[in-house]
Design a protein around this motif. Structure first.
Motif, PDB file in Angstrom:
ATOM      1  N   PHE A  92      17.297 -25.166  10.119  1.00  0.00           N
ATOM      2  CA  PHE A  92      17.565 -26.061  11.243  1.00  0.00           C
ATOM      3  C   PHE A  92      17.872 -25.208  12.459  1.00  0.00           C
ATOM      4  O   PHE A  92      18.696 -24.306  12.396  1.00  0.00           O
ATOM      5  N   TYR A  94      18.038 -24.866  17.032  1.00  0.00           N
ATOM      6  CA  TYR A  94      17.912 -25.279  18.421  1.00  0.00           C
ATOM      7  C   TYR A  94      17.313 -24.098  19.172  1.00  0.00           C
ATOM      8  O   TYR A  94      17.709 -22.957  18.947  1.00  0.00           O
ATOM      9  N   MET A 110      14.694 -29.045  19.374  1.00  0.00           N
ATOM     10  CA  MET A 110      15.427 -29.164  18.117  1.00  0.00           C
ATOM     11  C   MET A 110      14.392 -29.327  17.008  1.00  0.00           C
ATOM     12  O   MET A 110      13.544 -30.222  17.070  1.00  0.00           O
ATOM     13  N   ILE A 112      13.983 -30.163  13.124  1.00  0.00           N
ATOM     14  CA  ILE A 112      14.701 -30.739  11.983  1.00  0.00           C
ATOM     15  C   ILE A 112      13.774 -30.716  10.772  1.00  0.00           C
ATOM     16  O   ILE A 112      12.774 -31.433  10.739  1.00  0.00           O
ATOM     17  N   SER A 117      19.442 -33.236   8.615  1.00  0.00           N
ATOM     18  CA  SER A 117      19.981 -33.902   9.796  1.00  0.00           C
ATOM     19  C   SER A 117      20.617 -32.871  10.723  1.00  0.00           C
ATOM     20  O   SER A 117      20.895 -31.744  10.318  1.00  0.00           O
ATOM     21  N   SER A 118      20.858 -33.289  11.959  1.00  0.00           N
ATOM     22  CA  SER A 118      21.423 -32.383  12.956  1.00  0.00           C
ATOM     23  C   SER A 118      22.879 -32.059  12.677  1.00  0.00           C
ATOM     24  O   SER A 118      23.384 -31.025  13.109  1.00  0.00           O
ATOM     25  N   SER A 119      23.571 -32.950  11.993  1.00  0.00           N
ATOM     26  CA  SER A 119      24.985 -32.733  11.660  1.00  0.00           C
ATOM     27  C   SER A 119      25.376 -33.714  10.559  1.00  0.00           C
ATOM     28  O   SER A 119      24.667 -34.677  10.297  1.00  0.00           O
ATOM     29  N   LYS A 164      23.737 -38.728  16.019  1.00  0.00           N
ATOM     30  CA  LYS A 164      23.188 -37.629  15.222  1.00  0.00           C
ATOM     31  C   LYS A 164      21.741 -37.957  14.914  1.00  0.00           C
ATOM     32  O   LYS A 164      21.315 -39.111  14.971  1.00  0.00           O
ATOM     33  N   TRP A 165      20.971 -36.923  14.605  1.00  0.00           N
ATOM     34  CA  TRP A 165      19.544 -37.036  14.303  1.00  0.00           C
ATOM     35  C   TRP A 165      19.341 -36.788  12.812  1.00  0.00           C
ATOM     36  O   TRP A 165      19.926 -35.865  12.261  1.00  0.00           O
ATOM     37  N   GLU A 166      18.490 -37.605  12.177  1.00  0.00           N
ATOM     38  CA  GLU A 166      18.249 -37.428  10.738  1.00  0.00           C
ATOM     39  C   GLU A 166      16.763 -37.606  10.445  1.00  0.00           C
ATOM     40  O   GLU A 166      16.166 -38.627  10.809  1.00  0.00           O
TER      41      GLU A 166
END
Length: 184
Positions: A92, A94, A110, A112, A117-119, A164-166
């Motif tokens: 993962f 950035y 970003m 993924i 997920s991002s977090s 958050k991104w998933e």
């Protein structure tokens, strides 16, 4: 990529704010001893410690990961982007698409990986964010909603909005986003 001296960058930003190590420690909740070790390069700060320091200094976290150049080039070449990769999952990442985070806007890529997920938790930042899905599909957890975004879709995320991104698919996903003011 150039060797980045995080300890030097922390010291420089602290001195710009005219803070002593003890004053910065008071603002961050980190002990003066640990801050001193971080600035000397004898201790490595955790991401959470870096977040506390960046918040206390009122600068984007990403600034600790860039080197100061006397004559800054305005072009960022594909193979020489500044990157942040997290120890928990080095796939993962950035990537900074602007030369630095010192202006009034920050532009990032970003990546993924599938099923990542991002977090773990929703997070927020003071900046307003606009994102565009370049590749794949992604679920955006935004406040109390889940928004499904596909390649070509874009979204605006208001300041201080938990998100958050998933990536729930078997394909990698790429999202480019701009944040103003810079907050990473």
């Amino acid at each position: 990529m150039n060797e980045i001296d995080i300890s030097k960058n922390i010291t420089e930003y602290r001195k710009r704010k005219e803070l002593t190590i003890k004053e910065l420690a008071s603002l961050t909740g980190v002990t003066p001893s640990l801050l001193s070790q971080i600035e000397k390069g004898t201790a490595n700060p955790s991401i959470n410690t870096l977040k506390q320091i960046s918040k206390a200094l009122d600068i984007p976290l990403f600034n600790f990961f860039i080197s100061d150049k006397s004559t800054e080039d305005l072009v960022v070449r594909k193979g020489s982007r500044n990157k942040i990769m997290f120890a928990e999952d080095d796939s993962f990442a950035y990537e900074l698409l602007t030369p630095n985070s010192q202006g009034s806007i920050e532009f990032m890529l970003m990546k993924i990986p599938a099923r990542e997920s991002s977090s773990k938790e929703l997070f927020s930042h003071k900046g307003e964010e606009v994102a565009y899905v370049m590749k794949g599909s992604v679920s955006l957890y935004l406040m109390n909603s889940i928004i499904e975004l596909n390649c070509g879709d874009s979204v605006k995320i208001p300041p201080h909005s938990n998100h958050k991104w998933e990536n729930n698919t078997d394909e990698d996903c790429e999202v480019i986003f701009a944040v103003t003011p810079p907050s990473f």
